[in-house]
Design an enzyme around this catalytic site. Structure first.
Site, PDB file in Angstrom:
ATOM      1  N   HIS A   1       0.828  -1.205   0.000  1.00 51.81           N
ATOM      2  CA  HIS A   1       0.000   0.000   0.000  1.00 51.81           C
ATOM      3  C   HIS A   1       0.860   1.253   0.000  1.00 51.81           C
ATOM      4  O   HIS A   1       0.504   2.269  -0.601  1.00 51.81           O
ATOM      5  CB  HIS A   1      -0.926   0.021   1.217  1.00 51.81           C
ATOM      6  CG  HIS A   1      -1.802   1.245   1.271  1.00 51.81           C
ATOM      7  ND1 HIS A   1      -1.351   2.468   1.743  1.00 51.81           N
ATOM      8  CD2 HIS A   1      -3.074   1.444   0.880  1.00 51.81           C
ATOM      9  CE1 HIS A   1      -2.320   3.357   1.651  1.00 51.81           C
ATOM     10  NE2 HIS A   1      -3.374   2.772   1.134  1.00 51.81           N
ATOM     11  N   CYS A   2       2.016   1.199   0.658  1.00 54.31           N
ATOM     12  CA  CYS A   2       2.751   2.433   0.957  1.00 54.31           C
ATOM     13  C   CYS A   2       3.372   3.110  -0.265  1.00 54.31           C
ATOM     14  O   CYS A   2       2.967   4.199  -0.650  1.00 54.31           O
ATOM     15  CB  CYS A   2       3.828   2.142   1.996  1.00 54.31           C
ATOM     16  SG  CYS A   2       3.155   1.676   3.613  1.00 54.31           S
ATOM     17  N   LEU A   3       4.368   2.483  -0.877  1.00 50.75           N
ATOM     18  CA  LEU A   3       5.154   3.202  -1.873  1.00 50.75           C
ATOM     19  C   LEU A   3       4.417   3.497  -3.176  1.00 50.75           C
ATOM     20  O   LEU A   3       4.587   4.584  -3.736  1.00 50.75           O
ATOM     21  CB  LEU A   3       6.460   2.443  -2.149  1.00 50.75           C
ATOM     22  CG  LEU A   3       7.408   2.340  -0.951  1.00 50.75           C
ATOM     23  CD1 LEU A   3       8.779   1.870  -1.400  1.00 50.75           C
ATOM     24  CD2 LEU A   3       7.537   3.659  -0.215  1.00 50.75           C
TER      25      LEU A   3
ATOM     26  N   ASP B   1       1.064   6.024  -1.263  1.00 50.17           N
ATOM     27  CA  ASP B   1       1.146   7.101  -0.274  1.00 50.17           C
ATOM     28  C   ASP B   1       1.754   8.401  -0.800  1.00 50.17           C
ATOM     29  O   ASP B   1       1.207   9.484  -0.541  1.00 50.17           O
ATOM     30  CB  ASP B   1       1.918   6.624   0.957  1.00 50.17           C
ATOM     31  CG  ASP B   1       1.166   5.556   1.726  1.00 50.17           C
ATOM     32  OD1 ASP B   1       0.042   5.213   1.303  1.00 50.17           O
ATOM     33  OD2 ASP B   1       1.688   5.061   2.736  1.00 50.17           O
TER      34      ASP B   1
END
Length: 418
Positions: A258-260, A263
């Site tokens: 999900h992050c890189l 976000d």
């Protein structure tokens, strides 16, 4: 306290179980009935939380998964850990909105509500708070406590787990900050207070944008180094010997989770929307990292061409489908894009991943296999995408006719590194 954790995924489940172990009565609320059924059977789907820990918490009556909104009633603390995906570059905060509507029905004076979902600065006070206030008739900071604490879950990290990782905490006012900090002080070793939710929201985006940009940097250098006939991995190791002013990042087939992939785009979207300006670092990093699967596929094509072979009809064995080693998380994994590209070119794609057990969008044409000497020898090419520790790398090097190693775990005359 009675604690409700909204969302029982990779972020919410570790939080819920840790809160239960700290002595709270926890309801793990999730709208996914199948996920709740799995958890109610004492089965975990998250590597960082064992099934034994879930069963122990349920046996003590400290944890109960539920898909019934009414079970959120009577909470002292509610934490929202729901997904915040991007749709065509625009943040989708529908899960946050729905969570706020649900919690507002059961919000009581003196309760504490914390948002953990990654989002753009301003979400807690400009979106989340008004929904809670409208649905409850209460005022944030006066009648109930409200804050933001960004999740910092690192799947598969044996050193920095939920308890050991410092937790950034914030509140809409001093009393809210105290309530939020008091709650997390029971769960983690260290809390890091900031002055408002906006700083906490930005801190999360800053952490992941930093990683995203630096990974894009080494990925682009790796592509240039290959064409210049330079060993980029050796150069990175040499640079890493400097005890100051350098932080090691390594190339790979792309970014996932999900992050890189998501976000940093939240921050870019906010800057564009509010200031009318482009966040050029994020946009460039997105361009580089998003196209790494195409670059890896191009390297596969080139390797076949050098051997006077066509991708069409060739048998390719992919090692690893998860975006990160030693985890079963395949969200946004570059392996899925590489698989799709190879399938579209007519390759016979087979894949092995001991951690990824969930059904994937590419599974209709993808053959899942175990890593055996026979499977390796039968492949025209093996591509190492995710360097799980569970893979037998000596077996791979011995039996695979040719390997494109995207993680630099192998060596030998039949190995080519990214």
């Amino acid at each position: 306290m009675r604690v409700v954790v909204v969302g029982q995924g990779y972020v919410g489940l570790p939080l819920a179980i840790r809160a239960a172990e700290a002595g709270h009565e926890v309801i793990g609320y999730d709208v996914d009935a199948r996920r709740v059924k799995t958890l109610a059977a004492g089965e975990s789907f998250v590597e960082d939380v064992s099934s034994a820990r879930i069963r122990a918490a349920m046996d003590r009556g400290a944890y109960r998964p539920s898909d019934a909104a009414r079970d959120c009633g009577g909470f002292d603390v509610a934490v929202v850990t729901v997904p915040t995906p991007l749709h065509e570059g625009t943040p989708d905060l529908s899960y946050i909105r729905e969570s706020a509507v649900t919690l507002a029905r059961y919000l009581r004076p003196g309760a504490t509500v914390v948002l953990e979902s990654t989002t753009y600065p301003g979400t807690t006070q400009e979106l989340f708070a008004p929904i809670l206030e409208d649905g409850s008739g209460l005022t944030a900071g006066t009648d109930f406590h409200l804050g933001y604490s960004p999740e910092r879950i690192d799947p598969g990290n044996a050193v920095w787990g939920f308890k050991e990782t410092p937790k950034v905490v914030s509140g809409v006012n001093e009393s809210s900050l105290k309530a939020v900090r008091d709650f997390y002080d029971d769960l983690v070793d260290t809390t890091v207070p900031v002055s408002s939710p906006k700083e906490a929201e930005l801190a999360k985006l800053l952490e992941n944008t930093f990683r995203h940009v630096n990974i894009a940097l080494v990925n682009e250098i790796a592509m240039f180094a290959h064409h210049l006939d330079i060993d980029v991995w050796q150069a990175i190791e040499a640079a890493s010997s400097k005890p100051f002013g350098f932080m090691k990042f390594t190339p790979g087939p792309g970014v996932g989770g999900h992050c890189l992939p998501i976000d940093p785009s939240y921050l870019s979207w906010r800057v564009q929307r509010e200031l009318g300006q482009s966040f050029r670092f994020v946009e460039l990093a997105n361009d580089i990292n998003n196209h790494m699967p195409e670059y890896v596929t191009r390297r596969i094509i080139d390797a076949f061409n050098e051997r006077r072979r066509s991708v069409n009809g060739s048998r390719v064995l992919l090692l690893g489908l998860a975006y990160k080693k030693n985890t079963g998380d395949a969200r946004e994994s570059p392996a899925l894009r590489i698989t799709q590209l190879l399938l579209d070119m007519g390759a016979q794609v087979r894949a092995a991943d001991p951690h990824v057990v969930e059904s994937l969008p590419v599974d209709a044409r993808l053959v899942r296999v175990e890593v055996t000497a026979e499977e390796l020898a039968a492949a025209d090419m093996v591509v190492l995408l995710t360097d799980h520790d569970g893979f037998d790398y000596e077996l791979v090097a011995e039996h695979a006719p040719f390997v494109l190693d995207c993680r630099r775990r192998l060596s030998g005359s039949n190995i080519e590194v990214l």
